[in-house]
Each structure stands twice: as structure tokens, then as C-alpha cells.
Scaffold this motif. Structure first.
Motif, PDB file in Angstrom:
ATOM      1  N   SER A   1       0.828  -1.208   0.000  1.00 58.24           N
ATOM      2  CA  SER A   1       0.000   0.000   0.000  1.00 58.24           C
ATOM      3  C   SER A   1       0.860   1.254   0.000  1.00 58.24           C
ATOM      4  O   SER A   1       0.531   2.243  -0.668  1.00 58.24           O
TER       5      SER A   1
ATOM      6  N   LEU B   1       0.857   4.349  -2.629  1.00 57.36           N
ATOM      7  CA  LEU B   1       0.715   5.739  -2.200  1.00 57.36           C
ATOM      8  C   LEU B   1       1.858   6.614  -2.706  1.00 57.36           C
ATOM      9  O   LEU B   1       1.636   7.742  -3.148  1.00 57.36           O
TER      10      LEU B   1
ATOM     11  N   ARG C   1       1.399   7.480  -6.198  1.00 56.86           N
ATOM     12  CA  ARG C   1       0.138   8.201  -6.415  1.00 56.86           C
ATOM     13  C   ARG C   1      -0.805   7.446  -7.344  1.00 56.86           C
ATOM     14  O   ARG C   1      -1.430   8.004  -8.229  1.00 56.86           O
TER      15      ARG C   1
ATOM     16  N   TYR D   1      -3.891   5.906  -6.763  1.00 52.59           N
ATOM     17  CA  TYR D   1      -4.955   5.778  -5.786  1.00 52.59           C
ATOM     18  C   TYR D   1      -6.037   4.783  -6.211  1.00 52.59           C
ATOM     19  O   TYR D   1      -6.584   4.071  -5.377  1.00 52.59           O
ATOM     20  N   THR D   2      -6.340   4.717  -7.491  1.00 51.91           N
ATOM     21  CA  THR D   2      -7.336   3.753  -7.968  1.00 51.91           C
ATOM     22  C   THR D   2      -6.825   2.334  -7.775  1.00 51.91           C
ATOM     23  O   THR D   2      -7.567   1.459  -7.310  1.00 51.91           O
TER      24      THR D   2
END
Length: 95
Positions: free
Chosen positions: A50, A54, A57, A59-60
């Protein structure tokens, strides 16, 4: 020879906690201990992956990864709930 020695060392390292729990259900106690360790390792892997999503970037992809991680954790760590849910769905579909 070294593999057998390492396996026995791991068993002896884990056995005191499994044996110290109430009762003589060593197999059940050891299974609970290993399930707890597996859950902690799984959570750590989820956290690391995760963090990678992050930092990049994405996010989906992170959201989809979380959904997949929750589904896999539910299937692996709660087989009784999965069986109950499958029976319920089967009863609804096949009267």
C-alpha cells in the motif's frame, strides 16, 4: 540435515507458547499461534504494498488492492463465515 535442524528449532521456538495455553490441545493451540503470525505477516505485506501505491500516487490501484486484500483475508482467515455465506447464497439461488 540443516533443514531438519532449522525446522526442529522453529518448532521448539514456537512450542512453549502453544504448550503454555490452557488444556492439552497442542495442535489447536499451535494452529491458533500460526494463524496469528500469518495474520501479522499478511498485514505487514499489505502495508508495504500500500505504501508503494501511495508513493506512486496510484490511488485507484490502491483502492482495488485494498478490496482484493480484504476479500482474500476473509476467504483465508474466516472459512466458517465463507461457508455460511455460500450456503445462504446457494439456498437463495437453488430452492
Amino acid at each position: 540435515m540443516a533443514a531438519a535442524l532449522a525446522a526442529s528449532a522453529i518448532v521448539l521456538w514456537l512450542a512453549p507458547e502453544a504448550l503454555a495455553q490452557a488444556g492439552n490441545d497442542v495442535g489447536e493451540n499451535l494452529g491458533d499461534l500460526l494463524r496469528r503470525y500469518a495474520g501479522q505477516i499478511y498485514g505487514g505485506v499489505i502495508a508495504i504494498v500500500s505504501l508503494i501505491f501511495l508513493l506512486n500516487r496510484r490511488y485507484t490501484d490502491l483502492g482495488l488492492f485494498f478490496l482484493a486484500a480484504v476479500l482474500v483475508a476473509w476467504l483465508v482467515f474466516s472459512p466458517d463465515q465463507v461457508a455460511h455465506t455460500a450456503r445462504g447464497i446457494g439456498d437463495q439461488i437453488l430452492p
